[in-house]
Design a protein around this motif. Structure first.
Motif, PDB file in Angstrom:
ATOM      1  N   SER A   1       0.828  -1.211   0.000  1.00 10.92           N
ATOM      2  CA  SER A   1       0.000   0.000   0.000  1.00 10.92           C
ATOM      3  C   SER A   1       0.855   1.251   0.000  1.00 10.92           C
ATOM      4  O   SER A   1       0.505   2.259  -0.623  1.00 10.92           O
ATOM      5  N   VAL A   2       1.998   1.197   0.680  1.00  4.15           N
ATOM      6  CA  VAL A   2       2.910   2.351   0.681  1.00  4.15           C
ATOM      7  C   VAL A   2       3.331   2.687  -0.744  1.00  4.15           C
ATOM      8  O   VAL A   2       3.281   3.845  -1.177  1.00  4.15           O
ATOM      9  N   LEU A   3       3.754   1.672  -1.506  1.00  6.66           N
ATOM     10  CA  LEU A   3       4.227   1.909  -2.869  1.00  6.66           C
ATOM     11  C   LEU A   3       3.068   2.169  -3.821  1.00  6.66           C
ATOM     12  O   LEU A   3       3.187   2.980  -4.740  1.00  6.66           O
ATOM     13  N   LEU A   4       1.942   1.492  -3.603  1.00  6.73           N
ATOM     14  CA  LEU A   4       0.792   1.661  -4.488  1.00  6.73           C
ATOM     15  C   LEU A   4       0.218   3.068  -4.394  1.00  6.73           C
ATOM     16  O   LEU A   4       0.033   3.750  -5.409  1.00  6.73           O
ATOM     17  N   VAL A   5      -0.060   3.518  -3.175  1.00  9.47           N
ATOM     18  CA  VAL A   5      -0.684   4.826  -2.982  1.00  9.47           C
ATOM     19  C   VAL A   5       0.366   5.932  -2.917  1.00  9.47           C
ATOM     20  O   VAL A   5       0.157   7.032  -3.436  1.00  9.47           O
TER      21      VAL A   5
ATOM     22  N   ILE B   1       5.216  10.808   1.133  1.00 10.39           N
ATOM     23  CA  ILE B   1       5.870  10.697   2.441  1.00 10.39           C
ATOM     24  C   ILE B   1       4.842  10.526   3.545  1.00 10.39           C
ATOM     25  O   ILE B   1       4.948   9.626   4.394  1.00 10.39           O
ATOM     26  N   SER B   2       3.828  11.376   3.559  1.00 10.06           N
ATOM     27  CA  SER B   2       2.825  11.364   4.623  1.00 10.06           C
ATOM     28  C   SER B   2       2.007  10.084   4.622  1.00 10.06           C
ATOM     29  O   SER B   2       1.858   9.413   5.656  1.00 10.06           O
ATOM     30  N   THR B   3       1.471   9.712   3.464  1.00 11.57           N
ATOM     31  CA  THR B   3       0.640   8.512   3.385  1.00 11.57           C
ATOM     32  C   THR B   3       1.482   7.249   3.532  1.00 11.57           C
ATOM     33  O   THR B   3       1.022   6.258   4.106  1.00 11.57           O
ATOM     34  N   GLY B   4       2.709   7.279   3.002  1.00 10.37           N
ATOM     35  CA  GLY B   4       3.592   6.141   3.228  1.00 10.37           C
ATOM     36  C   GLY B   4       3.822   5.908   4.705  1.00 10.37           C
ATOM     37  O   GLY B   4       3.793   4.761   5.192  1.00 10.37           O
ATOM     38  N   LEU B   5       4.044   6.984   5.450  1.00  9.13           N
ATOM     39  CA  LEU B   5       4.228   6.876   6.895  1.00  9.13           C
ATOM     40  C   LEU B   5       2.969   6.335   7.562  1.00  9.13           C
ATOM     41  O   LEU B   5       3.039   5.456   8.442  1.00  9.13           O
ATOM     42  N   LEU B   6       1.802   6.829   7.148  1.00 13.08           N
ATOM     43  CA  LEU B   6       0.547   6.346   7.723  1.00 13.08           C
ATOM     44  C   LEU B   6       0.360   4.857   7.487  1.00 13.08           C
ATOM     45  O   LEU B   6      -0.030   4.106   8.399  1.00 13.08           O
ATOM     46  N   PHE B   7       0.601   4.390   6.270  1.00 12.62           N
ATOM     47  CA  PHE B   7       0.421   2.978   5.969  1.00 12.62           C
ATOM     48  C   PHE B   7       1.414   2.108   6.744  1.00 12.62           C
ATOM     49  O   PHE B   7       1.059   1.030   7.225  1.00 12.62           O
TER      50      PHE B   7
END
Length: 532
Positions: A267-271, A361-367
């Motif tokens: 999900s980190v890489l996808l989104v 960066i932000s969404t990767g951290l969240l996931f």
């Protein structure tokens, strides 16, 4: 120390993770204990190489494609192996390369690698599973770097479709839940449908251009004189594929299902990265190739962007699944990016370009943090927010990192997403004040879905089954620390990133405003001629 810009840095960045994936697949059964260090080693080498590529890039000329390479590929159909990056593309390449070692670090003990006694059949199966997963991560890294650097439309399309393969297996083969294969197939069908329409437009665009052995080069397809109807149809062919990838309302529904069932790293890489191909394509292909059609479609696209912003935020409020919640927040954030692109001001386009990086960066951290939370749920795999509660008392570091990630998602001042979001709204207000004002209400909705989620997971009494939950380990802290550092550094000092996106934004806006105006005048003239 001066870095030679004539070295084929982009090709090297494409090849290194590909070699890493092949090495992982070639490891014999007796060497599967090396899977993790080999994967991490190749990803860290890639990180060093991208730092050298950034050093070789001339920031003062960020609006021009640099580190360029061009070779014959399939001259019979006009396809070339042509690479080059401007400031925006370079920023997204850096994002891709930065996230991969963190995803590998997060997956250090995923996919059953620790199950069973060392050397047992169960442990061997887990090691093989991890080997395939990490090889797919490195293969996907190759695709991500290549697509952001591609300066040939046919090469861009081929990579656009090829990157579906590793993602499909990363969701369907390594995800969680009985519906993971359904989610993978849904992702594939949506993406292939958009890609098929784009292929028709790619072929039709070739015949509008000069043709020849370099007929698909974007430089040779920019500034073409086309009939307005033709230009608009070609624009729609490209835009629909990018809107699906983005994801944009109403063609977004594949994303929540994919995020719900995919591993956190996927999900980190996808989104965080792959979905940026959609907005990156809008900015670097739709606008320069079809400036008149971009202006023609902008009012409708802005309406859909505003709907995406509010719709995604509202649906995030009602989610019980933690991964689906984050996915819907991304639908909202992508709406902001698209609003900035099609507002056609230098400030808004620069803000959208920077937002693509910040969102990753932000969404990767969240996931990543969501993945750590899920591992600490009572079952070790539950994504239901209702199964959690009171974790701040036993996992204060986990609670703090989630709060920082959440505050970045709602664009709190002092964190880098605030800079990009405020630029989008200020720039959009110049040309579309109503859309900017309505979209700004997302700030309130974002505060609600982040703070309510934090309250439900981390505050209140500790559930009895969670009373001995471990806090973040040293490895997990090292995974999230670089992303938090980036959010803080660019939150207080965004100048290095803004220097990369400012000139490309000016080039994009100038091309649309100038060429689009000419196209409109041509359209009006042809209409008057037909009337007479």
């Amino acid at each position: 120390m001066t870095i030679d810009p004539t070295i084929p840095w982009l090709t090297i960045l494409v090849v290194v993770p590909l070699v890493g994936a092949l090495v992982l697949w070639a490891l014999p059964a007796s060497r599967l204990s090396l899977v993790r260090p080999v994967a991490l080693g190749f990803s860290l080498v890639e990180l060093v190489l991208v730092a050298l590529a950034v050093a070789a890039f001339d920031t003062s000329a960020a609006g021009v494609h640099q580190l360029s390479e061009q070779h014959e590929w399939i001259p019979q159909i006009g396809a070339s192996y042509a690479l080059g990056v401007d400031g925006v593309a370079l920023l997204l390449v850096v994002l891709s390369v930065l996230l991969v070692p963190l995803v590998i670090g997060a997956a250090w003990r995923e996919q059953g690698v620790t199950a069973g006694e060392p050397g047992s059949e169960v442990a061997l199966v887990g090691a093989r599973r991890l080997r395939h997963y990490l090889a797919l991560v490195l293969l996907l890294e190759t695709c991500m770097v290549l697509i952001f650097a591609a300066r040939d439309v046919f090469l861009f399309y081929v990579v656009f479709e090829a990157m579906l393969i590793p993602v499909y297996f990363m969701i369907g083969g390594f995800g969680e839940g009985a519906r993971r294969r359904y989610a993978a197939i849904k992702f594939l069908i949506f993406s292939l449908a958009g890609g098929l329409i784009m292929l028709v437009a790619v072929i039709a665009l070739f015949f509008q251009g000069p043709g020849g052995e370099q007929g698909f080069l974007t430089a040779n397809l920019t500034g073409l004189e086309m009939a307005p109807v033709t230009e608009r149809l070609l624009f729609l062919g490209f835009f629909l594929a990018f809107a699906i990838k983005a994801p944009m309302f109403p063609v977004h529904s594949w994303l929540p299902d994919a995020a719900e069932h995919a591993p956190a790293g996927t999900s980190v890489l996808l989104v965080g990265v792959l979905d940026k191909v959609g907005t990156f394509g809008m900015l670097t292909l739709c606008l320069p190739l079809f400036p008149g059609a971009s202006q023609w479609a902008a009012p409708v696209i802005i309406v859909l962007a505003v709907i995406s912003i509010l719709y995604g935020a509202l649906l995030a409020l009602g989610q019980q699944d933690l991964m689906r919640l984050i996915a819907y927040t991304s639908v909202s954030h992508f709406g902001v990016i698209i609003l900035g692109i099609f507002a056609f001001t230098e400030v808004s386009v620069a803000g959208s370009s920077f937002y693509m990086f910040n969102h990753g960066i932000s969404t990767g951290l969240l996931f990543l943090i969501a993945g750590f939370i899920i591992l600490r749920s009572p079952s070790g795999r539950s994504r239901n927010i209702a199964d959690l509660g009171g974790l701040a008392k036993v996992t204060p570091v986990l609670a703090g990192t989630f709060l920082v990630a959440g505050l970045s998602a709602l664009s709190l001042p002092g964190l880098s997403p605030f800079v990009s979001e405020i630029l989008v709204f200020i720039g959009a207000f110049e040309t579309n004040p109503v859309a900017a004002i309505v979209s700004a209400f997302v700030v309130i909705l974002a505060a609600l879905y982040i703070l309510v989620t934090y309250q439900r997971i981390f505050t209140g009494p500790v559930r009895s089954e969670l009373s001995s939950t471990p806090d973040l380990s040293g490895r997990e802290k090292w995974v999230v620390a670089p992303l938090i550092a980036v959010l803080l550094i660019f939150g207080f000092y965004p100048a290095p990133a803004l220097d990369l996106v400012r000139d490309p934004a000016a080039v994009s806006v100038a091309g649309v405003v100038t060429d689009g105006a000419i196209a409109e005048q041509s359209s009006d003239a042809s209409t008057e001629g037909s009337d007479s």
